[in-house]
Design a protein around this motif. Structure first.
Motif: not given
Length: 243
Positions: A200-206, A224-243
């Protein structure tokens, strides 16, 4: 290797950066503090550490002679040197929570803050800040934190850990200098926390979303492989990996 030991300082990274500005540094000059009053982490977070219980230090690394097309490999090298050091001291179930938190048994035991020194639009040197929880056993308000003593039950010699780490850091920087990018990236991804697991992830907009961590790019972006079967890249400011 020059080691500067301080009783208390606001931040070993800040102290070392001030030294760099006024004198020539020997490679791997290290500043160690018994206590940091304003220890810093990624994205402006604060690193809390009890006096004389843990390792809080910064290492000067001259990278002017390295071909650094991808600066994130400094972070990779540092993370792998820490893993090698912790393995030497029999710490198990290690992983790297992107970009460079070191976990054991899914609990954070180490953080890294790398600040690069730029000259003539190139990275001339790096100040590598490390906060490693060693002999501290209580982390009030930090349920995801742990330490080497909590994990193993042993009390550790801080100087011994530091010297083993510096040796490992030298070894991994040699691999980087020799251009073994594939080897370094493979090793890093082998320890990547939650790789190929539903996360589970959270983006910069929450916005919260799910996906599978697949790999990292050479620039250090999380793939990250998303639900639509597309791999998208995120940098540190764009995404947080939640525990």
């Amino acid at each position: 290797m020059r080691i500067i030991k301080l009783d208390a300082i606001d931040s070993t990274n800040s102290y070392l950066r001030k030294l760099i500005a006024v004198e020539n540094m020997d490679d791997y000059t290290t500043v160690v503090a018994n206590e940091q009053t304003k220890g810093r982490g990624q994205m402006g977070t604060v690193w809390a550490s009890r006096s004389s219980k843990n390792l809080t230090f910064s290492v000067f690394k001259d990278v002017s002679k390295l071909y650094l097309e991808y600066p994130f490999y400094i972070s990779i090298v540092t993370s792998l040197a820490l893993l090698k050091t912790l393995q030497f001291f029999s710490i198990s179930k290690l992983s790297i929570k992107w970009p460079n938190d070191i976990l054991s048994e899914n609990k954070k035991i180490c953080g890294i803050l790398i600040e690069n020194v730029i000259k003539k639009n190139q990275i001339n040197a790096s100040v590598i800040g490390i906060g490693l929880n060693v002999n501290q056993t209580e982390f009030e308000g930090l349920p995801q934190a742990s330490s080497l003593k909590i994990i193993s039950g042993r009390i550790y010699d801080l100087d011994e850990i530091l010297h083993v780490f510096i040796k490992n850091l030298e070894t991994y920087f040699l691999l980087l200098k020799e251009g073994h990018y594939d080897v370094l990236k493979f090793e890093y991804e082998k320890f990547l926390f939650r790789k190929n697991k539903p996360s589970t992830f959270k983006d910069a907009k929450g916005f919260v979303f799910s996906g599978f961590i697949k790999s990292i790019s050479d620039f250090g972006n999380l793939q990250v492989l998303l639900e639509d079967n597309i791999i998208r890249e995120f940098d540190l400011k764009e995404i947080t990996l939640l525990y």
